[in-house]
Design a protein around this motif. Structure first.
Motif, mmCIF file in Angstrom:
data_model
loop_
_atom_site.group_PDB
_atom_site.id
_atom_site.type_symbol
_atom_site.label_atom_id
_atom_site.label_comp_id
_atom_site.label_asym_id
_atom_site.label_seq_id
_atom_site.Cartn_x
_atom_site.Cartn_y
_atom_site.Cartn_z
ATOM 1 N N VAL A 74 0.839 -1.202 0.000
ATOM 2 C CA VAL A 74 0.000 0.000 0.000
ATOM 3 C C VAL A 74 0.871 1.247 0.000
ATOM 4 C CG1 VAL A 74 -1.637 1.351 1.379
ATOM 5 C CG2 VAL A 74 -1.991 -1.112 1.083
ATOM 6 N N GLU A 75 1.965 1.234 0.756
ATOM 7 C CA GLU A 75 2.864 2.389 0.809
ATOM 8 C C GLU A 75 3.442 2.688 -0.577
ATOM 9 O OE1 GLU A 75 2.972 -0.230 2.903
ATOM 10 O OE2 GLU A 75 2.050 0.826 4.609
ATOM 11 N N ASP A 76 3.862 1.637 -1.289
ATOM 12 C CA ASP A 76 4.368 1.841 -2.652
ATOM 13 C C ASP A 76 3.270 2.365 -3.570
ATOM 14 O OD1 ASP A 76 6.979 1.140 -2.160
ATOM 15 O OD2 ASP A 76 6.758 -0.937 -2.848
ATOM 16 N N HIS A 77 2.067 1.826 -3.439
ATOM 17 C CA HIS A 77 0.947 2.297 -4.261
ATOM 18 C C HIS A 77 0.751 3.806 -4.077
ATOM 19 C CE1 HIS A 77 0.062 -1.743 -5.250
ATOM 20 N NE2 HIS A 77 -0.964 -1.973 -4.458
ATOM 21 N N LYS A 78 0.769 4.242 -2.833
ATOM 22 C CA LYS A 78 0.508 5.662 -2.559
ATOM 23 C C LYS A 78 1.630 6.543 -3.095
ATOM 24 C CE LYS A 78 -2.524 4.962 1.427
ATOM 25 N NZ LYS A 78 -2.734 5.120 2.886
ATOM 26 N N ARG A 79 2.878 6.094 -2.963
ATOM 27 C CA ARG A 79 3.991 6.880 -3.514
ATOM 28 C C ARG A 79 3.918 6.929 -5.036
ATOM 29 N NH1 ARG A 79 8.842 5.252 -3.336
ATOM 30 N NH2 ARG A 79 8.524 3.062 -2.737
ATOM 31 N N TRP A 80 3.562 5.800 -5.629
ATOM 32 C CA TRP A 80 3.497 5.705 -7.090
ATOM 33 C C TRP A 80 2.363 6.546 -7.659
ATOM 34 C CZ3 TRP A 80 0.653 1.438 -9.989
ATOM 35 C CH2 TRP A 80 0.937 1.472 -11.358
ATOM 36 N N SER A 81 1.307 6.726 -6.867
ATOM 37 C CA SER A 81 0.161 7.501 -7.346
ATOM 38 C C SER A 81 0.571 8.899 -7.779
ATOM 39 C CB SER A 81 -0.916 7.579 -6.260
ATOM 40 O OG SER A 81 -2.059 8.251 -6.734
ATOM 41 N N ARG A 82 1.620 9.447 -7.160
ATOM 42 C CA ARG A 82 2.094 10.778 -7.561
ATOM 43 C C ARG A 82 2.651 10.746 -8.983
ATOM 44 N NH1 ARG A 82 3.642 10.723 -1.976
ATOM 45 N NH2 ARG A 82 5.782 10.037 -2.453
ATOM 46 N N ASP A 83 3.337 9.661 -9.327
ATOM 47 C CA ASP A 83 3.841 9.517 -10.698
ATOM 48 C C ASP A 83 2.685 9.363 -11.688
ATOM 49 O OD1 ASP A 83 6.352 9.612 -9.624
ATOM 50 O OD2 ASP A 83 6.882 7.524 -10.070
ATOM 51 N N VAL A 84 1.688 8.561 -11.289
ATOM 52 C CA VAL A 84 0.515 8.364 -12.151
ATOM 53 C C VAL A 84 -0.143 9.706 -12.449
ATOM 54 C CG1 VAL A 84 -1.779 7.330 -12.287
ATOM 55 C CG2 VAL A 84 0.128 5.995 -11.360
ATOM 56 N N GLU A 85 -0.260 10.541 -11.420
ATOM 57 C CA GLU A 85 -0.869 11.863 -11.610
ATOM 58 C C GLU A 85 0.000 12.752 -12.490
ATOM 59 O OE1 GLU A 85 -2.984 15.401 -8.985
ATOM 60 O OE2 GLU A 85 -1.695 13.930 -7.982
ATOM 61 N N ASP A 86 1.316 12.721 -12.278
ATOM 62 C CA ASP A 86 2.217 13.535 -13.100
ATOM 63 C C ASP A 86 2.112 13.164 -14.577
ATOM 64 O OD1 ASP A 86 3.176 14.910 -10.918
ATOM 65 O OD2 ASP A 86 5.001 13.709 -10.713
ATOM 66 N N VAL A 87 2.037 11.866 -14.859
ATOM 67 C CA VAL A 87 2.035 11.397 -16.249
ATOM 68 C C VAL A 87 0.659 11.542 -16.888
ATOM 69 C CG1 VAL A 87 2.298 9.365 -17.729
ATOM 70 C CG2 VAL A 87 3.972 9.822 -15.931
ATOM 71 N N GLY A 88 -0.381 11.123 -16.158
ATOM 72 C CA GLY A 88 -1.712 11.062 -16.758
ATOM 73 C C GLY A 88 -2.650 12.187 -16.399
ATOM 74 N N GLY A 89 -2.250 13.025 -15.435
ATOM 75 C CA GLY A 89 -3.081 14.168 -15.078
ATOM 76 C C GLY A 89 -4.092 13.902 -13.982
ATOM 77 N N THR A 90 -4.244 12.640 -13.573
ATOM 78 C CA THR A 90 -5.212 12.289 -12.535
ATOM 79 C C THR A 90 -4.597 11.244 -11.622
ATOM 80 O OG1 THR A 90 -7.030 12.637 -14.108
ATOM 81 C CG2 THR A 90 -7.565 11.485 -12.063
ATOM 82 N N ALA A 91 -4.671 11.500 -10.318
ATOM 83 C CA ALA A 91 -4.159 10.525 -9.361
ATOM 84 C C ALA A 91 -5.087 9.321 -9.299
ATOM 85 C CB ALA A 91 -4.022 11.160 -7.981
ATOM 86 N N ILE A 92 -4.594 8.204 -8.784
ATOM 87 C CA ILE A 92 -5.426 7.005 -8.626
ATOM 88 C C ILE A 92 -6.586 7.334 -7.680
ATOM 89 C CG2 ILE A 92 -5.459 4.617 -7.825
ATOM 90 C CD1 ILE A 92 -2.435 4.514 -8.535
ATOM 91 N N ASN A 93 -7.801 7.149 -8.151
ATOM 92 C CA ASN A 93 -8.994 7.557 -7.398
ATOM 93 C C ASN A 93 -9.962 6.396 -7.175
ATOM 94 O OD1 ASN A 93 -9.859 7.277 -10.030
ATOM 95 N ND2 ASN A 93 -10.256 9.463 -10.360
#
Length: 211
Positions: A74-93
């Motif tokens: 879960v900790e990795d998922h949350k850190r990675w979500s910032r990259d997802v938002e940077d690349v795709g414009g939307t954080a994991i929701n």
């Protein structure tokens, strides 16, 4: 183990980015698109999860919930979500499950050790409100998924549910549907008083219901 169409999707409990998820409880009376991705901080997965996040409302309008899974914490998922938002414009929701012991991955047949002995493949399950598996797709780790196709099949499943209809090749919302071969012409007159177009005795096209 691999799940077959029509089987009840197994229940489970796992930690996620939105807390502990009891799957059948989370699903409730919704459809669910449940998908696995191989690993956090990888390029294809970053693009995919961002696309699901951007288009979450399109699933919600179809009474459908999203649920993702990978072998990371879960900790990795949350850190990675910032990259997802940077690349795709939307954080994991939507919830992203942590399955480091491959418990659910093996239960659902998401783990194919001959493809990769350390990560899950890109599996997709569409599960209906009765918890039945209605679609399974399996992609290799190297190929990203097509969100339009997942939505298209979801639309087809929801359109034909309980209606004795099927949908033809490349069908999309607004196109004609097919009257199921099990329906006689006599019964079809009652179900479709506006008539239909017969291409073959077993291939009858009819305008798709509007709702």
């Amino acid at each position: 183990m691999s799940l077959q169409l029509g089987e009840i999707a197994p229940d489970f409990t796992l930690d996620s980015t939105e807390g502990k998820i009891h799957f059948h409880e989370y699903a409730g009376d919704h459809w669910v698109v449940f998908f696995s991705h191989p690993k956090d901080f990888t390029p294809v997965c970053t693009t995919e999860l961002g696309a699901f996040a951007r288009r979450k409302n399109e699933f919600e309008t179809r009474n459908t919930r999203l649920l993702g899974l990978s072998v990371d914490s879960v900790e990795d998922h949350k850190r990675w979500s910032r990259d997802v938002e940077d690349v795709g414009g939307t954080a994991i929701n939507y919830p992203l499950l942590a399955d480091p012991d491959l418990e659910v991955a093996k239960l659902y047949g998401m783990f194919h050790p001959k493809a990769d002995p350390k990560v899950t493949v890109r599996s997709v399950f569409i599960i209906d409100p009765n918890k039945k598996v209605r679609l399974t797709l399996t992609y290799p780790p190297s190929a990203g998924r097509n969100i339009d196709e997942i939505l298209r099949v979801l639309d087809s499943l929801q359109l034909t549910e309980g209606r004795k209809l099927t949908t033809p090749v490349d069908w999309k919302p607004g196109d004609d549907a097919i009257i199921a071969p099990s329906v006689s012409d006599e019964d079809a007159k009652t179900l479709h008083p506006g008539g239909w177009k017969t291409l073959k005795s077993y291939l009858r096209l009819v305008p798709a219901p509007k709702n």
